[in-house]
Write a protein that holds these residues in place. Structure first.
Motif, PDB file in Angstrom:
ATOM      1  N   VAL A 254      32.276  14.970  59.872  1.00  0.00           N
ATOM      2  CA  VAL A 254      32.870  15.415  61.121  1.00  0.00           C
ATOM      3  C   VAL A 254      33.883  16.508  60.783  1.00  0.00           C
ATOM      4  O   VAL A 254      34.799  16.295  59.994  1.00  0.00           O
ATOM      5  N   ILE A 255      33.711  17.673  61.391  1.00  0.00           N
ATOM      6  CA  ILE A 255      34.577  18.816  61.135  1.00  0.00           C
ATOM      7  C   ILE A 255      35.330  19.152  62.414  1.00  0.00           C
ATOM      8  O   ILE A 255      34.723  19.604  63.392  1.00  0.00           O
ATOM      9  N   PRO A 256      36.643  18.917  62.445  1.00  0.00           N
ATOM     10  CA  PRO A 256      37.417  19.340  63.619  1.00  0.00           C
ATOM     11  C   PRO A 256      37.609  20.859  63.597  1.00  0.00           C
ATOM     12  O   PRO A 256      37.784  21.456  62.534  1.00  0.00           O
ATOM     13  N   ASN A 257      37.577  21.484  64.763  1.00  0.00           N
ATOM     14  CA  ASN A 257      37.665  22.940  64.834  1.00  0.00           C
ATOM     15  C   ASN A 257      38.523  23.356  66.012  1.00  0.00           C
ATOM     16  O   ASN A 257      38.416  22.805  67.106  1.00  0.00           O
ATOM     17  N   TRP A 258      39.375  24.334  65.773  1.00  0.00           N
ATOM     18  CA  TRP A 258      40.117  24.998  66.841  1.00  0.00           C
ATOM     19  C   TRP A 258      40.288  26.448  66.444  1.00  0.00           C
ATOM     20  O   TRP A 258      41.006  26.775  65.500  1.00  0.00           O
ATOM     21  N   ASN A 259      39.592  27.318  67.129  1.00  0.00           N
ATOM     22  CA  ASN A 259      39.621  28.758  66.871  1.00  0.00           C
ATOM     23  C   ASN A 259      39.363  29.081  65.398  1.00  0.00           C
ATOM     24  O   ASN A 259      40.031  29.913  64.804  1.00  0.00           O
ATOM     25  N   GLY A 260      38.360  28.434  64.829  1.00  0.00           N
ATOM     26  CA  GLY A 260      38.051  28.651  63.422  1.00  0.00           C
ATOM     27  C   GLY A 260      36.671  29.237  63.209  1.00  0.00           C
ATOM     28  O   GLY A 260      35.981  28.848  62.275  1.00  0.00           O
ATOM     29  N   LYS A 261      36.283  30.156  64.061  1.00  0.00           N
ATOM     30  CA  LYS A 261      34.938  30.724  63.984  1.00  0.00           C
ATOM     31  C   LYS A 261      34.675  31.354  62.616  1.00  0.00           C
ATOM     32  O   LYS A 261      33.607  31.147  62.029  1.00  0.00           O
ATOM     33  N   GLU A 262      35.638  32.112  62.084  1.00  0.00           N
ATOM     34  CA  GLU A 262      35.449  32.757  60.786  1.00  0.00           C
ATOM     35  C   GLU A 262      35.290  31.714  59.677  1.00  0.00           C
ATOM     36  O   GLU A 262      34.472  31.865  58.779  1.00  0.00           O
ATOM     37  N   LEU A 263      36.087  30.648  59.740  1.00  0.00           N
ATOM     38  CA  LEU A 263      35.996  29.599  58.723  1.00  0.00           C
ATOM     39  C   LEU A 263      34.675  28.841  58.824  1.00  0.00           C
ATOM     40  O   LEU A 263      34.048  28.534  57.806  1.00  0.00           O
ATOM     41  N   ILE A 264      34.258  28.541  60.045  1.00  0.00           N
ATOM     42  CA  ILE A 264      32.973  27.858  60.251  1.00  0.00           C
ATOM     43  C   ILE A 264      31.843  28.737  59.726  1.00  0.00           C
ATOM     44  O   ILE A 264      30.945  28.263  59.032  1.00  0.00           O
ATOM     45  N   GLU A 265      31.904  30.016  60.044  1.00  0.00           N
ATOM     46  CA  GLU A 265      30.864  30.947  59.602  1.00  0.00           C
ATOM     47  C   GLU A 265      30.816  31.046  58.082  1.00  0.00           C
ATOM     48  O   GLU A 265      29.739  31.126  57.484  1.00  0.00           O
ATOM     49  N   LYS A 266      31.975  30.959  57.442  1.00  0.00           N
ATOM     50  CA  LYS A 266      32.039  31.111  55.989  1.00  0.00           C
ATOM     51  C   LYS A 266      31.648  29.839  55.246  1.00  0.00           C
ATOM     52  O   LYS A 266      30.934  29.885  54.247  1.00  0.00           O
ATOM     53  N   TYR A 267      32.115  28.676  55.726  1.00  0.00           N
ATOM     54  CA  TYR A 267      31.972  27.446  54.943  1.00  0.00           C
ATOM     55  C   TYR A 267      30.909  26.467  55.422  1.00  0.00           C
ATOM     56  O   TYR A 267      30.471  25.617  54.664  1.00  0.00           O
ATOM     57  N   LEU A 268      30.484  26.526  56.659  1.00  0.00           N
ATOM     58  CA  LEU A 268      29.497  25.568  57.157  1.00  0.00           C
ATOM     59  C   LEU A 268      28.153  25.662  56.434  1.00  0.00           C
ATOM     60  O   LEU A 268      27.540  24.622  56.177  1.00  0.00           O
ATOM     61  N   PRO A 269      27.663  26.838  56.042  1.00  0.00           N
ATOM     62  CA  PRO A 269      26.400  26.868  55.290  1.00  0.00           C
ATOM     63  C   PRO A 269      26.445  26.078  53.986  1.00  0.00           C
ATOM     64  O   PRO A 269      25.468  25.433  53.609  1.00  0.00           O
ATOM     65  N   SER A 270      27.585  26.081  53.296  1.00  0.00           N
ATOM     66  CA  SER A 270      27.666  25.309  52.048  1.00  0.00           C
ATOM     67  C   SER A 270      27.680  23.814  52.326  1.00  0.00           C
ATOM     68  O   SER A 270      27.145  23.025  51.538  1.00  0.00           O
ATOM     69  N   VAL A 271      28.264  23.382  53.436  1.00  0.00           N
ATOM     70  CA  VAL A 271      28.238  21.964  53.803  1.00  0.00           C
ATOM     71  C   VAL A 271      26.806  21.550  54.140  1.00  0.00           C
ATOM     72  O   VAL A 271      26.340  20.489  53.726  1.00  0.00           O
ATOM     73  N   ILE A 272      26.113  22.388  54.880  1.00  0.00           N
ATOM     74  CA  ILE A 272      24.713  22.101  55.228  1.00  0.00           C
ATOM     75  C   ILE A 272      23.859  22.016  53.967  1.00  0.00           C
ATOM     76  O   ILE A 272      23.035  21.108  53.819  1.00  0.00           O
ATOM     77  N   ALA A 273      24.073  22.928  53.032  1.00  0.00           N
ATOM     78  CA  ALA A 273      23.301  22.908  51.782  1.00  0.00           C
ATOM     79  C   ALA A 273      23.611  21.654  50.961  1.00  0.00           C
ATOM     80  O   ALA A 273      22.722  21.081  50.335  1.00  0.00           O
ATOM     81  N   ALA A 274      24.872  21.217  50.967  1.00  0.00           N
ATOM     82  CA  ALA A 274      25.250  20.032  50.189  1.00  0.00           C
ATOM     83  C   ALA A 274      24.637  18.765  50.759  1.00  0.00           C
ATOM     84  O   ALA A 274      24.340  17.830  50.019  1.00  0.00           O
ATOM     85  N   LEU A 275      24.413  18.712  52.063  1.00  0.00           N
ATOM     86  CA  LEU A 275      23.874  17.508  52.703  1.00  0.00           C
ATOM     87  C   LEU A 275      22.372  17.596  52.947  1.00  0.00           C
ATOM     88  O   LEU A 275      21.808  16.711  53.585  1.00  0.00           O
ATOM     89  N   ALA A 276      21.724  18.621  52.436  1.00  0.00           N
ATOM     90  CA  ALA A 276      20.302  18.820  52.718  1.00  0.00           C
ATOM     91  C   ALA A 276      19.399  17.831  52.001  1.00  0.00           C
ATOM     92  O   ALA A 276      18.234  17.716  52.335  1.00  0.00           O
ATOM     93  N   GLY A 277      19.901  17.052  51.046  1.00  0.00           N
ATOM     94  CA  GLY A 277      19.055  16.166  50.258  1.00  0.00           C
ATOM     95  C   GLY A 277      18.594  14.917  50.976  1.00  0.00           C
ATOM     96  O   GLY A 277      17.689  14.236  50.508  1.00  0.00           O
ATOM     97  N   ASP A 278      19.171  14.576  52.108  1.00  0.00           N
ATOM     98  CA  ASP A 278      18.830  13.342  52.809  1.00  0.00           C
ATOM     99  C   ASP A 278      18.705  13.638  54.294  1.00  0.00           C
ATOM    100  O   ASP A 278      19.623  14.174  54.907  1.00  0.00           O
TER     101      ASP A 278
END
Length: 134
Positions: A82-106
């Motif tokens: 669970v990722i809380p967000n408030w006006n963090g579009k740049e951070l989401i854009e930068k870091y969310l792909p790595s979280v998705i890649a880390a959890l892609a195994g299951d």
């Protein structure tokens, strides 16, 4: 003279601090030893009749039966991030792909972005750019 006064004032702490550190290290070592000798294993609770634990994937069992990650029998192998967000579009854009890649195994893993009334359009961006994220 001022230096000597400060040194004499701090001398008890200078002498006691190594002793206090040694006492705390011994206490931690004794605690670890006791937990190794008499500690009980941690359990997640009682599994259901089919061996799965109740949770977000209990109805499908995908968390336990995905087969992609080696697991301990009866313990879930998936995660909900669970990722809380408030006006963090740049951070989401930068870091969310790595979280998705880390959890892609299951396939039982899930990512949830909780938006707290952002005004930068980050909620719409997440929905559009990352459709697998809730």
């Amino acid at each position: 003279m001022a230096f000597l006064k400060r040194l004499l004032r701090s001398l008890p702490l200078l002498l006691l601090s190594p002793l206090l550190m040694a006492i705390s290290m011994v206490a931690l070592a004794v605690t670890d030893l006791l937990w190794k000798c008499v500690g009980k294993p941690v359990t997640l609770g009682k599994p259901g009749t089919d061996g799965t634990f109740p949770g977000p994937h209990a109805e499908t069992g995908s968390c336990l039966r995905s087969g992609n990650v080696p697991s301990v029998p009866g313990f879930p192998t998936c995660a909900s991030v669970v990722i809380p967000n408030w006006n963090g579009k740049e951070l989401i854009e930068k870091y969310l792909p790595s979280v998705i890649a880390a959890l892609a195994g299951d396939s039982g893993n899930e990512i949830i972005v909780v938006d707290n009334g952002s005004t930068d359009g980050s909620a719409e961006f997440v929905a559009k750019a990352f459709p697998s994220v809730r």
